[in-house]
Design an enzyme around this catalytic site. Sequence first.
Site, mmCIF file in Angstrom:
data_model
loop_
_atom_site.group_PDB
_atom_site.id
_atom_site.type_symbol
_atom_site.label_atom_id
_atom_site.label_comp_id
_atom_site.label_asym_id
_atom_site.label_seq_id
_atom_site.Cartn_x
_atom_site.Cartn_y
_atom_site.Cartn_z
ATOM 1 N N HIS A 33 12.442 31.645 -61.109
ATOM 2 C CA HIS A 33 11.845 30.300 -61.029
ATOM 3 C C HIS A 33 10.645 30.173 -61.948
ATOM 4 O O HIS A 33 9.925 31.147 -62.215
ATOM 5 C CB HIS A 33 11.481 29.933 -59.586
ATOM 6 C CG HIS A 33 10.428 30.787 -58.951
ATOM 7 N ND1 HIS A 33 9.091 30.476 -58.972
ATOM 8 C CD2 HIS A 33 10.519 31.940 -58.238
ATOM 9 C CE1 HIS A 33 8.415 31.389 -58.301
ATOM 10 N NE2 HIS A 33 9.248 32.295 -57.854
ATOM 11 N N ASP A 91 8.282 27.534 -61.458
ATOM 12 C CA ASP A 91 7.142 26.916 -60.764
ATOM 13 C C ASP A 91 6.252 27.994 -60.161
ATOM 14 O O ASP A 91 6.686 29.122 -59.903
ATOM 15 C CB ASP A 91 7.604 25.945 -59.688
ATOM 16 C CG ASP A 91 8.451 26.612 -58.605
ATOM 17 O OD1 ASP A 91 9.383 27.370 -58.971
ATOM 18 O OD2 ASP A 91 8.199 26.392 -57.408
ATOM 19 N N ASP A 128 4.843 36.380 -60.287
ATOM 20 C CA ASP A 128 5.654 35.484 -59.459
ATOM 21 C C ASP A 128 5.766 34.110 -60.118
ATOM 22 O O ASP A 128 4.981 33.224 -59.830
ATOM 23 C CB ASP A 128 5.030 35.364 -58.071
ATOM 24 C CG ASP A 128 5.832 34.497 -57.119
ATOM 25 O OD1 ASP A 128 7.057 34.389 -57.285
ATOM 26 O OD2 ASP A 128 5.216 33.925 -56.202
ATOM 27 N N GLU A 149 11.039 26.608 -56.291
ATOM 28 C CA GLU A 149 11.198 27.737 -55.387
ATOM 29 C C GLU A 149 10.061 27.821 -54.389
ATOM 30 O O GLU A 149 10.266 28.183 -53.231
ATOM 31 C CB GLU A 149 11.293 29.038 -56.201
ATOM 32 C CG GLU A 149 11.789 30.242 -55.407
ATOM 33 C CD GLU A 149 10.684 30.984 -54.672
ATOM 34 O OE1 GLU A 149 11.018 31.805 -53.800
ATOM 35 O OE2 GLU A 149 9.497 30.744 -54.968
ATOM 36 N N GLU A 150 8.859 27.471 -54.823
ATOM 37 C CA GLU A 150 7.677 27.647 -53.978
ATOM 38 C C GLU A 150 7.545 26.579 -52.899
ATOM 39 O O GLU A 150 6.811 26.772 -51.932
ATOM 40 C CB GLU A 150 6.407 27.653 -54.835
ATOM 41 C CG GLU A 150 6.337 28.790 -55.854
ATOM 42 C CD GLU A 150 6.144 30.149 -55.208
ATOM 43 O OE1 GLU A 150 6.113 30.247 -53.974
ATOM 44 O OE2 GLU A 150 6.033 31.132 -55.966
ATOM 45 N N ASP A 163 12.544 38.637 -57.976
ATOM 46 C CA ASP A 163 11.460 37.898 -57.313
ATOM 47 C C ASP A 163 11.121 38.530 -55.970
ATOM 48 O O ASP A 163 10.941 37.835 -54.972
ATOM 49 C CB ASP A 163 11.885 36.436 -57.130
ATOM 50 C CG ASP A 163 10.742 35.539 -56.678
ATOM 51 O OD1 ASP A 163 9.564 35.905 -56.904
ATOM 52 O OD2 ASP A 163 11.018 34.493 -56.079
ATOM 53 N N HIS A 174 0.720 34.889 -55.187
ATOM 54 C CA HIS A 174 -0.051 33.883 -54.453
ATOM 55 C C HIS A 174 -1.518 34.271 -54.278
ATOM 56 O O HIS A 174 -2.263 33.555 -53.600
ATOM 57 C CB HIS A 174 0.554 33.580 -53.077
ATOM 58 C CG HIS A 174 1.978 33.114 -53.120
ATOM 59 N ND1 HIS A 174 2.648 32.646 -52.007
ATOM 60 C CD2 HIS A 174 2.865 33.020 -54.139
ATOM 61 C CE1 HIS A 174 3.875 32.296 -52.343
ATOM 62 N NE2 HIS A 174 4.027 32.525 -53.643
#
Length: 467
Positions: free
Chosen positions: A87, A89, A118, A152-153, A176, A438
């Site tokens: 991903h 995003d 990520d 995805e997030e 991921d 994150h």
Amino acid sequence: MERKIDELVKSYREDMIQSLEELVSIPSVINLENAREGAPFGMEIRSALDGLLKLAGELGFETRDYDGYAAAVDFGTEGKEVGILSHIDVVPPGNGWSKNPFVPEIVNGKMYGRGTIDDKGPLVASLYAMKAVKESGLPIRNHVRHIIGCDEETGHRCIKYYLTKEKGPDLGFSPDGMFSVIHAEKGILRFQIQTNRKLPDTKELCVIRIAGGTVVNAVPNIAEVWLGGPGEQLEEVQKEFQVKAAEGSAKMEGDVLHLTFPGVSAHAMQPWLGENAILSMIRFLKEVPFGDQKTRKYFQDLDTLFGDGWEGRNLGVACQDQLSGKLSMNLGILNVEGEKTELKVDVRCPVHIDLDTVWKTICLTCEKYGFRPEYWQKRPPLYVPKDARLVQILLDVYEDVTGKREEAITIGGGTYCRDVENFVSFGPVFPGEPELAHEADEFIDLDQLMECARLYAQALYRLLQME
């Protein structure tokens, strides 16, 4: 290990670093305010997707754009479809960075920036792995489709949209998660509690505004509250704060007291690694003598339900299984402004525990305190047996490249793998390395980025030879 492919991957190092820098510099955080046709998640993500498509084209691949929801990068057309799911995003940067999160910076062999681990770093590693297999000219019987999602997030709407247009790949992996191979993922439940309140009356001690957390799937590292009311009462609250929350800050802004509660960020799948700033704030506010009794009760009830930590004991849902461990919970967002309050929670449920039973228990417990929770996402767990052929091939590749034999593992995180069949996560975080997704000062070690690319190239080559 196929040596020709491995040597090709190693020769791409500088190009990979440059490609990653270019993608990380685009702040691809969801922004529905500027969403439009072809950019359903905002123009920032659209810009990152365009950069990705440009890169894939330059590497010699055919590409397809699925209306800004996702893109596909293809190599070959024959045989089975081997998929890669990544991903473009990223989550918002949040607070606590020592560097600019969207100006990639290399320090001591590590590239810092939001999305480096990520999932832009693994995405780039996978693209160059495809390039190595393609340029090797070695015979293969299957083809690759690398699917890159844009949501995805925040909900996986991207892959769901893609699957309305195409069938899923026959098998594959998502870069991921973690190495060696993730064969099981906990179920995920995300819910919110919205309530109404009286508009604040500054003639008495009151909450004017609360801002806690930015995304539900990260432990909040800051929570802020603005209090109004008589000056002498605000002064007493400030003194009490300085005694009980010495690491935070308290300052008067005109007639308003602004309190800041610090925490430590972590991924919601591992909340025990962080310190939840919202919970610290709630513990303090439940003791504040607000003029409105409903406000006092609100914080007291929140503390009763969530203040015991991350296991969900007070909610009655603490549980575990032998495969995936304990249920975990993260109170990720608390916003109070005007007449509205909004609280959002992320729950990671053990693989063999019934998700519907957990949800019913949460509802019953919350309703005892006058709260009506609503879920907006409920995703069943993923489980692929350890002896599945896909898992064993990837474990063999991991051993061939690293020289280490590892067992397949389970995680509390959630990947695209549960949206399709015959998929598992494969990297990019190596055993013993911190999980920085994150978190502030997210980075990827560039030597490990290269190791990922080597692993993905060998994995692809082996899967492309499958009958």
